[in-house]
Design a protein around this motif. Structure first.
Motif, PDB file in Angstrom:
ATOM      1  N   ILE A 285     -22.291  -5.506 -35.082  1.00 54.64           N
ATOM      2  CA  ILE A 285     -21.293  -4.731 -34.524  1.00 54.64           C
ATOM      3  C   ILE A 285     -20.503  -3.694 -34.870  1.00 54.64           C
ATOM      4  O   ILE A 285     -20.289  -2.547 -34.618  1.00 54.64           O
ATOM      5  CB  ILE A 285     -20.289  -5.393 -33.270  1.00 54.64           C
ATOM      6  CG1 ILE A 285     -19.625  -4.835 -33.242  1.00 54.64           C
ATOM      7  CG2 ILE A 285     -19.199  -6.037 -34.795  1.00 54.64           C
ATOM      8  CD1 ILE A 285     -20.300  -4.580 -31.777  1.00 54.64           C
ATOM      9  N   SER A 288     -23.108  -1.497 -35.404  1.00 51.97           N
ATOM     10  CA  SER A 288     -23.135  -0.540 -34.398  1.00 51.97           C
ATOM     11  C   SER A 288     -22.619   0.634 -33.562  1.00 51.97           C
ATOM     12  O   SER A 288     -22.752   1.244 -33.103  1.00 51.97           O
ATOM     13  CB  SER A 288     -23.464  -1.446 -32.814  1.00 51.97           C
ATOM     14  OG  SER A 288     -24.612  -2.385 -33.307  1.00 51.97           O
ATOM     15  N   GLY A 292     -22.315   4.789 -33.345  1.00 56.20           N
ATOM     16  CA  GLY A 292     -21.892   5.226 -31.387  1.00 56.20           C
ATOM     17  C   GLY A 292     -21.092   6.180 -32.054  1.00 56.20           C
ATOM     18  O   GLY A 292     -20.845   6.414 -30.990  1.00 56.20           O
ATOM     19  N   VAL A 318     -30.364  -1.460 -35.068  1.00 56.15           N
ATOM     20  CA  VAL A 318     -29.509  -0.861 -35.720  1.00 56.15           C
ATOM     21  C   VAL A 318     -29.775  -0.871 -36.952  1.00 56.15           C
ATOM     22  O   VAL A 318     -29.639   0.021 -37.678  1.00 56.15           O
ATOM     23  CB  VAL A 318     -28.297  -2.216 -35.056  1.00 56.15           C
ATOM     24  CG1 VAL A 318     -27.351  -1.730 -35.958  1.00 56.15           C
ATOM     25  CG2 VAL A 318     -27.063  -2.742 -33.993  1.00 56.15           C
ATOM     26  N   TYR A 465     -31.640  -4.509 -27.620  1.00 53.18           N
ATOM     27  CA  TYR A 465     -31.178  -3.840 -28.213  1.00 53.18           C
ATOM     28  C   TYR A 465     -31.666  -2.329 -28.887  1.00 53.18           C
ATOM     29  O   TYR A 465     -31.494  -1.483 -29.415  1.00 53.18           O
ATOM     30  CB  TYR A 465     -31.171  -4.463 -29.680  1.00 53.18           C
ATOM     31  CG  TYR A 465     -29.438  -4.576 -30.109  1.00 53.18           C
ATOM     32  CD1 TYR A 465     -28.074  -4.307 -29.915  1.00 53.18           C
ATOM     33  CD2 TYR A 465     -29.015  -6.216 -30.223  1.00 53.18           C
ATOM     34  CE1 TYR A 465     -26.689  -4.810 -30.323  1.00 53.18           C
ATOM     35  CE2 TYR A 465     -27.657  -7.477 -30.473  1.00 53.18           C
ATOM     36  CZ  TYR A 465     -26.690  -5.844 -30.434  1.00 53.18           C
ATOM     37  OH  TYR A 465     -25.483  -7.089 -30.931  1.00 53.18           O
ATOM     38  N   GLN A 471     -25.831  -1.017 -26.192  1.00 52.23           N
ATOM     39  CA  GLN A 471     -25.442  -1.287 -27.531  1.00 52.23           C
ATOM     40  C   GLN A 471     -24.344  -2.457 -27.972  1.00 52.23           C
ATOM     41  O   GLN A 471     -24.795  -2.783 -29.082  1.00 52.23           O
ATOM     42  CB  GLN A 471     -23.741  -0.349 -27.273  1.00 52.23           C
ATOM     43  CG  GLN A 471     -22.303  -0.409 -28.621  1.00 52.23           C
ATOM     44  CD  GLN A 471     -21.410   0.647 -28.411  1.00 52.23           C
ATOM     45  OE1 GLN A 471     -21.277   1.125 -27.042  1.00 52.23           O
ATOM     46  NE2 GLN A 471     -20.937   0.617 -29.985  1.00 52.23           N
ATOM     47  N   ASP A 472     -24.471  -3.621 -26.603  1.00 52.43           N
ATOM     48  CA  ASP A 472     -23.878  -4.703 -27.417  1.00 52.43           C
ATOM     49  C   ASP A 472     -23.915  -5.596 -26.470  1.00 52.43           C
ATOM     50  O   ASP A 472     -24.819  -5.179 -26.016  1.00 52.43           O
ATOM     51  CB  ASP A 472     -22.278  -4.969 -27.280  1.00 52.43           C
ATOM     52  CG  ASP A 472     -21.980  -5.802 -28.431  1.00 52.43           C
ATOM     53  OD1 ASP A 472     -23.114  -6.771 -29.036  1.00 52.43           O
ATOM     54  OD2 ASP A 472     -20.825  -6.590 -28.664  1.00 52.43           O
TER      55      ASP A 472
END
Length: 547
Positions: A285, A288, A292, A318, A465, A471-472
């Motif tokens: 995360i 990510s 972003g 990712v 993904y 995004q998640d």
């Protein structure tokens, strides 16, 4: 062993040829060999290894003056600050056990840990004061003795309250910077206590020993190829498996700790540039978040940055995105019970010519055992017979060796179950590839069995993904009258993006077998632990409630 063996005759262990393994030696060496090298950076604070060593000695001395010694628990709940790093040395210097508490727990959980760990001292910080104050009140309600509370009064945070009678700086000021600290009498002595993230109920207290902490600290440097003097950014919580043992690793290589209170993409990228950070760790995360970030925030990084990721299987998409930004990603795998990383997706040069996408998929596999872990296998969870190395047969991951915990504190039954058959039972399901690399397919409790077919939630997540607007994501089982259970996807979109449930389902139908396609899609911010793990027990209830 026969005394007649010539190699047993007057060739025993003596102080000249044997010492217990402990990461405490790394700190003393860093201060001795590189006294003027920067050890810690925190805003305006910059301390050398010599200064850091003196402060750790003062902490140890002050603890000793308060009667803290072998087997006592010293808890700390604090962001990634210099004081947290110092506690990793100052506490075990007197034989005490460091209990670093998750900063995102609720008051009841903190109180449970303080009670279960029998903490004598609690080091805390202004930002933590609301939760800590409630936790202490709960202990008072139970008429339990309260730990001595020491407050870190960090100027980088405004607000909160000081809860104790002494600040950290006042406390260590009373300590002797020349304190004659002691190595552990036995390298099997406990060095730290880490509680599992509690995604399935009350956390368990995982006990580490000095030997394991020493070996995993070295293992981190070996498996990542870390050079002396590396600059390490604390994007990984120090409370999580003692920061995967990296406080001790950074001392071993006399590197620089760049502290970070809050994990935000803009702060990470800014410090990477300003401090020339070359190594950082984090859950997928965190990667990510970095991907972003605004383009101008990502621009201007002109040096190579190595990223180590774990905590949840990172999607290949990712990894690919980070590699395209110029970051070199290494995936590792482990659990709280294995001191953090004990498996690494070791790169082989014969893969260098693969496409970016193929490289990312290779790196998305969890990998092989690290150099200082003795055993790793994928096997039948009942018979412990290894599965075929065909990349298809699913079994449970088992480990054994020096970087497996001592056991669970005050929990003999669970400890025995975890070590049954002479291996540590991870609870993670995986396949074993022909080249010996392990690839996780799911936690045993997360496999979705739909109409008799086993469906990997990770496989569905990896596909989702790859959608540019997602995004998640997390996938769990949703009860179903016809199929028993079906996949249910929880999705968080990129800021400003719009997708409908039908569009997500249609995308899945294009990229996977029909029986694996989620039957329900819910758009929501995912509940995660502070270590980046999705709290799937919450999502399972949400899936039950979803119409």
């Amino acid at each position: 062993m026969s005394e007649a063996n010539i190699y047993n005759q007057h060739l025993g262990q003596v102080p000249a040829n044997y010492a217990a393994l402990s990461p405490l030696t790394f700190l003393e060496r860093a201060a001795s060999v590189f006294p003027n090298r920067t050890a810690v950076v925190h805003g305006e604070v910059r301390r050398t290894w010599a200064e850091t060593y003196r402060r750790c000695c003062q902490l140890a001395s002050a603890l000793s003056q308060r009667g803290i010694g072998v087997g006592d628990t010293v808890s700390i709940i604090c962001p990634n600050l210099p004081e947290h790093f110092e506690a990793h040395f100052g506490v075990p210097m007197v034989g005490a056990v460091l209990n670093s508490i998750n900063t995102r727990l609720d008051a009841a959980s903190v109180a449970f840990i303080l009670r279960h760990a029998e903490a004598k001292i609690l080091i805390t910080e202004r930002e933590m004061s609301p939760i800590v104050n409630k936790a202490l009140s709960l202990l008072e309600d139970d008429k339990l003795p309260l730990p001595l509370v020491i407050d870190i009064d960090d100027p980088s945070f405004s607000g909160g309250a000081l809860l104790g009678d002494v600040t950290y700086e006042q406390f260590i000021a009373a300590g002797d910077p020349e304190f004659a600290w002691q190595m552990p009498a036995n390298e099997w002595d406990a060095i730290s206590l880490n509680y599992t993230s509690g995604t399935t109920g009350d956390p368990k207290g995982v006990v580490y020993h000095h030997r394991g902490a020493h070996l995993n600290a070295v293992s981190n440097a070996l498996s990542w190829g870390m050079p002396s003097g590396a600059v390490y950014l604390w994007t990984l919580p120090m409370f999580h498996c003692n920061g995967w043992c990296f406080p001790w690793t950074i001392a071993a290589i006399a590197g620089t700790n760049v502290c970070l209170r809050h994990v935000r993409a803009d702060l990470i990228l800014s410090l990477v540039k300003s401090e020339k950070v070359d190594h950082l760790c984090g859950a997928p995360i965190v990667l990510s978040m970095m991907l972003g970030a605004e383009d101008e925030q990502k621009a201007g990084i002109e040096h190579k940055v190595k990223v180590m990721t774990a905590g949840a299987p990172p999607p290949a998409a990712v990894i690919q995105g980070m590699e395209e930004l110029g970051f070199d990603v290494t995936q590792v795998y482990g659990l709280t019970e294995t001191y953090g990383p004990c498996v690494v997706s070791e790169w082989k040069h014969e893969w260098d010519d693969q496409s970016v996408e193929a490289r990312a998929r290779l790196k998305a596999r969890q990998g092989v055992r690290v150099q200082l872990q003795d055993g790793l296998m994928v096997a039948d969870p009942v018979t412990l017979e290894p599965v075929e190395r065909d990349g298809e047969t699913i079994g449970e991951i088992f480990m054994r060796g020096n970087i497996v915990m001592k056991g669970y504190l005050k929990n003999a039954k669970t400890t025995d179950a975890a070590f049954a058959g002479g291996w540590f039972h991870s609870g993670d399901l995986a396949v074993w590839h022909p080249d010996g690399y392990v690839e996780i397919k799911d936690r045993s409790k997360d496999i979705i069995i739909s109409g008799g077919e086993n469906i990997s939630s990770i496989e569905i997540e990896d596909t989702l993904y790859r959608h540019p607007l997602i995004q998640d994501v997390a996938v769990v089982a949703k009860p179903d009258e016809k199929w028993g259970e079906v996949p249910c996807a929880f999705v968080n979109l990129v800021d400003g993006a719009n997708l409908t449930e039908n569009e997500v389902i249609a995308y899945c139908r294009e990229h996977m077998a029909r029986f694996k396609v989620p039957k329900k899609v819910v758009f929501v911010n995912l509940p995660r632990t502070s270590t980046g793990k999705v709290q799937k027990f919450i999502l399972r209830q949400w899936a039950v409630d979803a119409k």
